[in-house]
Design a protein around this motif. Structure first.
Motif, PDB file in Angstrom:
ATOM      1  N   TYR B 156       0.828  -1.216   0.000  1.00  0.00           N
ATOM      2  CA  TYR B 156       0.000   0.000   0.000  1.00  0.00           C
ATOM      3  C   TYR B 156       0.857   1.259   0.000  1.00  0.00           C
ATOM      4  N   LYS B 158       3.982   1.600  -1.164  1.00  0.00           N
ATOM      5  CA  LYS B 158       5.081   1.634  -2.130  1.00  0.00           C
ATOM      6  C   LYS B 158       4.890   2.660  -3.251  1.00  0.00           C
ATOM      7  N   PRO B 159       3.656   2.837  -3.784  1.00  0.00           N
ATOM      8  CA  PRO B 159       3.535   3.772  -4.914  1.00  0.00           C
ATOM      9  C   PRO B 159       4.073   5.172  -4.629  1.00  0.00           C
ATOM     10  N   ASP B 162       7.846   5.162  -4.753  1.00  0.00           N
ATOM     11  CA  ASP B 162       8.352   5.062  -6.126  1.00  0.00           C
ATOM     12  C   ASP B 162       8.277   6.401  -6.849  1.00  0.00           C
ATOM     13  N   ARG B 163       7.240   7.168  -6.538  1.00  0.00           N
ATOM     14  CA  ARG B 163       7.067   8.432  -7.243  1.00  0.00           C
ATOM     15  C   ARG B 163       7.890   9.567  -6.650  1.00  0.00           C
ATOM     16  N   ALA B 164       8.086   9.549  -5.326  1.00  0.00           N
ATOM     17  CA  ALA B 164       8.526  10.777  -4.664  1.00  0.00           C
ATOM     18  C   ALA B 164       9.891  10.719  -4.010  1.00  0.00           C
ATOM     19  N   ASP B 173      12.171  15.911   3.439  1.00  0.00           N
ATOM     20  CA  ASP B 173      11.145  15.436   2.503  1.00  0.00           C
ATOM     21  C   ASP B 173      11.061  13.909   2.514  1.00  0.00           C
ATOM     22  N   VAL B 177       7.646  11.962   3.090  1.00  0.00           N
ATOM     23  CA  VAL B 177       7.097  10.965   2.154  1.00  0.00           C
ATOM     24  C   VAL B 177       6.965   9.606   2.844  1.00  0.00           C
ATOM     25  N   ILE B 180       3.805   9.712   4.719  1.00  0.00           N
ATOM     26  CA  ILE B 180       2.645   9.546   3.814  1.00  0.00           C
ATOM     27  C   ILE B 180       2.496   8.071   3.461  1.00  0.00           C
TER      28      ILE B 180
END
Lengths: 255, 255
Positions: B156, B158-159, B162-164, B173, B177, B180
């Motif tokens: 849940y 991981k996305p 991967d993006r941030a 940061d 992240v 989040i």
């Protein structure tokens, strides 16, 4: 892997499926997993499949060719079923029929009898319904509280559904959120891939409003992915950095 | 369940762990999973644990009390290890020692010898490193290409990683992240829960910059969750609705 999601909102039904199959990571192919059975004005039914491809294809073959009804001797197909509940039961019977034929042999060869289906739609005179059917042939149905069901690689795409979809969501927004959910899944699991099949059917229309394949590079979906990435980036950048300073420590501290 | 994430960026190390344990859904408790071993100015080491609690606690006990070195007869602990690599090997030895004692018995009683650890930190004279150690006692290390590692319920959250997150992400940061990512996990899996332990250590500082427990209701984290929810809502609302109309259909179509 596979990712399919079905969303049942007040206005109707959205179903989305990827098309990637793999037998090991060195054997990747494209197979349709979203199948539409439509008699416009009379019934619309949508089946999405996941699991062992030989099993799901055999199930679909039984649903098309028919399974003998033990009471009447007639051949039951999805088109002869009088209600969505009876149709879901027929799919369960098809799964059990395949298990009776192939189940033991699969297990003897280290295979798994592994199949799950989403089954949504509406037959004239009945309600629109959306079921998830397990490999044992049993099934569950969405409710107003939980208006979506997923099969396959479901975790990556679940958070956005939990946050953004409820029963009163506009059907166009439900499709959009479903596509975002698919995007999150494809980014994290290479076993889920383009093209994507989508189906939208409004309640009491008894036909598909959208029955479309999104191919790689298709402009709207490309734009959705870009916008979603940019918005997530902006969203986490806009959150202030944490204010924490050193506080109490863990049990292994030697301070 | 458990969710722990470790992020290794240019500026240093971020580690985050939840505290929920469960033996079945009817037996929920709070246990610290993030443990700090610190000799300020000399070394900082952080261990996060997941898996069977009796196994992970036994491993931590061995790391504190020491494991006899087969060559020298001395007791090896994390504090006596000369390098992070040697320390990761010691954790592997601790896991194998517990397996030798408890592994077969656990399996005989339908338990699983299931443990995974994140191990990060820096010892004076060496580089900052972050490892993931498996139940076999083997381990892998983050790289500049993949600067994070997760244990437990990892999908849940991981996305957003991967993006941030990348190696050049600001350390504040990276913590943000990571929080989040923890939020996304907690929303989808009740087995992952507050409070949350966080640890931040800058490269070459050899001490914790932040070593803090976020309790439920803590204002910054509450605000982060609210802002993230609001931003996701705004993000998907801002994306135009799909323009698709009915196109080609699936193999089962009876049109």
């Amino acid at each position: 892997m596979t990712y399919c999601v079905g969303i049942s909102v007040r206005e109707g039904l959205v179903m989305i499926a990827d098309t990637r199959t793999n037998a090991g990571i060195d054997n990747i192919a494209t197979f349709r997993k979203l199948h539409v059975i439509e008699e416009p004005g009379e019934r619309i039914m949508v089946v999405c499949t996941s699991g062992n491809l030989s099993v799901s294809q055999a199930v679909l073959n039984y649903l098309q060719e028919g399974i003998e009804n033990p009471d009447t001797g007639a051949l039951d197909t999805l088109l002869t079923m009088p209600s969505m509940f009876k149709a879901a039961q027929l799919i369960g019977r098809a799964i059990r029929t395949v298990y009776a034929t192939d189940g033991r042999s699969l297990e003897e060869h280290n295979g798994r009898f592994d199949v799950a289906l989403l089954f949504g739609g509406q037959i004239k005179g009945g309600k629109m319904r959306l079921f998830m059917i397990y490999s044992a042939g049993n099934f569950i149905e969405v409710t107003v509280d939980t208006p979506y069901l997923q099969i396959g690689e479901h975790k990556y795409g679940k958070p956005i559904l939990d946050r953004a979809v409820n029963y009163n969501t506009d059907i166009g927004d439900a499709l959009k959120v479903g596509l975002i959910s698919m995007d999150s899944t494809m980014r994290s699991n290479l076993g889920v891939g383009m093209p994507i099949d989508i189906l939208v059917a409004r309640r009491d229309a008894f036909k598909a409003e959208i029955n479309h394949r999104i191919e790689p590079g298709e402009p709207y979906y490309h734009d959705l992915r870009e916008r979603w990435s940019a918005a997530l980036r902006a969203a986490h950048i806009a959150i202030p950095r944490p204010p924490y300073a050193t506080g109490k420590s863990g049990v292994l501290d030697v301070e």
